[in-house]
Design an enzyme around this catalytic site. Structure first.
Site: not given
Length: 632
Positions: A111, A19
């Site tokens: 989210r 990442e």
């Protein structure tokens, strides 16, 4: 690009994904592409895919897509992070369309920050969020794109900070999976046994999707402590005991972090708990490389290993010699010391091993160092620790320390409880003063989520006096002249060394006060104080040269070059300025539109200036404070 689930299914043996976040500077961007290419080639096994993070509210949308595109040109499969709350639906649509146009088929649907109701939304965009939760985004992607995208969601081995209970966490994870998710990447954890039990609970709950554990190797004690505080992640006692005697030596902590991560991954793979792991790199290379070497996983020929000759990395390197030099260690920062000290420091042969000593958001009234390289050389010598905002702007990791990104670091409910509802400038001063007094009711400010450093006590009276004058301090450190590195208050780095600091302070202040400071500095005959100031609109003032780079914390240790752990320059100050004023905006959004508190904070963000002052004579412990407080 193939779906991640197909890559996992067809891969032989354990796998890893990496990442990265979009760097904040152009040179950092180019250097990150070089770093990614190194991690994806050579003797180590290549990543199955790389993921690219997405800033809250789409704050890094353009840079995220740019990095995703360049990584795909390097022949890598990409997982695009995508948050959906507190930003227009059109931005989500634009990101999904561009991803499809680029052939990116893997999305991590998140989210983001809790959605705001219409009452709390921005004045410019008063509409409530189209997406309220991650399952809304998953459902929407499935509806609009059918099976084009392979969709991942986040899982929480330890309860999310907003969660009511572990059972509710499983309920919401199941809801995301039922909405159409294909795989799960988890939040970080350090309790392996607890993680294994969580996986069993997921399976018992009917969650069948592939689970990939998120691993964040410990890079330094300060960043580890801060991250644990933010995520409320439990840490086994044995890890805390291991870290305690080495916590001031980042090189030792970093080695321990790599060993710990190796052991965690080895156990999970050996017990067939998961098929692979996801490394949160913080854009750093050395720890992941060390872990992969320790694991000894077999290397295989990289899939799609066909770096494009027209990739942005290669194009910039070929066209711009200055950018090409960005991959090299930086030139020595200028200490800007008093003339009496210049000859002595010149003999020490200063070297640019720039590392961050403190949390990103302006030290939060703490100084001192925690970053201490151990004789590192070459390309990885200048950014192999959490970089914060006081290091070299050419680092791919510049500006990041804990992977949490910018913005407020606590929940809205906690923020309102600790910061109250300000109505005037005096209320703002009161908040900062309570924090400086270590008042239990105010353990944080919007600019610092950790307690004060012990060394702040040595300048506490000065900081309190400044805040009474409505100079709201967000960063500071005292002057220190050759204190032993073992010193419990100011010390850092390996034993047997000496550390030095210049007095530094950073604060928000009204424009008229900023101009008084600038005028008084212009009247001084010497140049012992460097001045940087900027407002939200981008107006910038300084009394330094355009290329001035100042090392304000450094250490001298046996058998190695001098370590410079805190650097201040115009580019880094201006990059931080953008984030600092965004924090005022984020703070204002805790309160309803048109409320007095919202108006006050918007006014401060629009009218005040961020000011940074460095006093270069580190032997004069009172010089900076005398200038600010006794010559007004």
């Amino acid at each position: 690009m193939p779906h991640l689930t197909d890559l996992v299914k067809n891969h032989r043996g354990p796998f890893h994904t990496l990442e990265f976040f979009p760097p904040r500077t152009e040179a950092g961007f180019v250097n990150l592409l070089d770093r990614i290419q190194r991690l994806a080639s050579g003797p180590l096994p290549p990543p199955l895919a790389i993921s690219v993070t997405w800033g809250a509210g789409g704050s890094t949308a353009d840079r995220t897509m740019e990095l995703a595109e360049e990584a795909s040109k390097l022949g890598l499969d990409v997982i695009l992070h995508l948050t959906c709350t507190n930003m227009p639906k059109e931005k989500v649509d634009s990101a999904l369309k561009r991803a499809r146009d680029l052939g990116i088929q893997n999305v991590l649907a998140l989210r983001g920050d809790p959605p705001r109701s219409e009452e709390y939304s921005t004045t410019l965009d008063p509409e409530p969020d189209f997406f309220q939760h991650a399952d809304d985004l998953v459902r929407y992607i499935r509806k609009e794109y059918n099976d084009w995208f392979c969709i991942g969601v986040a899982g929480y081995p330890t309860p999310h900070v907003d969660s009511e209970s572990p059972e509710m966490d499983l309920h919401w994870l199941k809801q995301k999976c039922d909405a159409g998710a294909d795989f799960i990447i988890t939040q970080l954890f350090y309790d392996v046994q607890g993680f294994e039990q969580w996986v069993r609970s997921c399976r018992d709950f009917g969650i069948t999707q592939t689970i990939i554990p998120g691993m964040m190797p410990i890079q330094s004690f300060s960043s580890f402590r801060r991250l644990v505080n933010l995520t409320k992640c439990p840490v086994p006692d044995n890890i805390l005991r291991d870290l305690e005697p080495i916590k001031s030596d980042d090189a030792a902590v970093k080695r321990y972090g790599a060993q710990l991560a190796t052991a965690m991954v080895s156990r999970l793979i050996a017990n067939n708990v998961v098929p692979g792991v996801h490394f949160c790199t913080l854009n750093l290379e050395k720890s992941v490389r060390t872990i992969l070497e320790n694991l000894g996983w077999p290397s295989v020929q990289q899939r799609n290993a066909h770096p494009s000759p027209v990739s942005r990395h290669n194009r910039l390197i070929e066209e711009d010699a200055d950018v090409k030099l960005a991959s090299s260690p930086p030139k020595n920062p200028i200490l800007s010391i008093s003339p009496s000290e210049a000859s002595q420091l010149a003999q020490w042969g200063l070297a640019s091993h720039a590392l961050p000593p403190a949390p990103k958001k302006g030290f939060g009234n703490v100084g001192g160092g925690s970053g201490t390289p151990q004789g590192m050389t070459g390309e990885d010598s200048w950014d192999e620790y959490p970089n914060g905002r006081f290091t070299d702007v050419r680092s791919p990791a510049y500006g990041e320390i804990d992977g949490w990104g910018s913005g407020l670091k606590i929940t809205a409910a906690q923020a309102l409880k600790e910061w109250g509802t300000p109505h005037n400038y005096s209320d703002i001063s009161g908040l900062f003063t309570r924090y400086l007094h270590s008042d239990p009711s105010t353990p944080t400010t919007p600019f610092c989520d950790l307690p004060l450093s012990p060394e702040t006590a040595t300048i506490l009276s000065h900081l309190l006096a400044l805040n009474e004058l409505q100079y709201w301090t967000v960063g500071s450190q005292p002057a220190v002249d050759a204190v032993k590195s073992e010193d419990p208050v100011h010390g850092w780095g390996p034993r047997g060394g000496y550390v030095f600091q210049k007095a530094f302070v950073e604060f928000f202040v009204r424009k008229d006060e900023m101009e008084k400071i600038q005028a008084r500095l212009a009247e001084r005959k010497d140049a012992d104080i460097s001045f940087y100031a900027s407002n939200k609109q981008g107006d910038f003032r300084t009394n330094t040269g355009e290329e001035a780079v100042n090392a304000v914390t450094w250490g001298v240790f046996p058998g190695q070059e001098i370590v410079q752990s805190t650097i201040i320059e115009a580019t880094s100050f201006l990059a931080w300025k953008e984030e600092a004023f965004d924090i005022w905006t984020e703070w204002s959004l805790l309160y309803p539109r048109l409320s007095p508190a919202r108006k006050l904070l918007e006014e401060i963000a629009g009218e005040c200036w961020l000011v940074s002052l460095i006093h270069h004579d580190y032997k004069d412990t009172d010089g900076l404070w005398n200038f600010l407080l006794h010559s007004k």
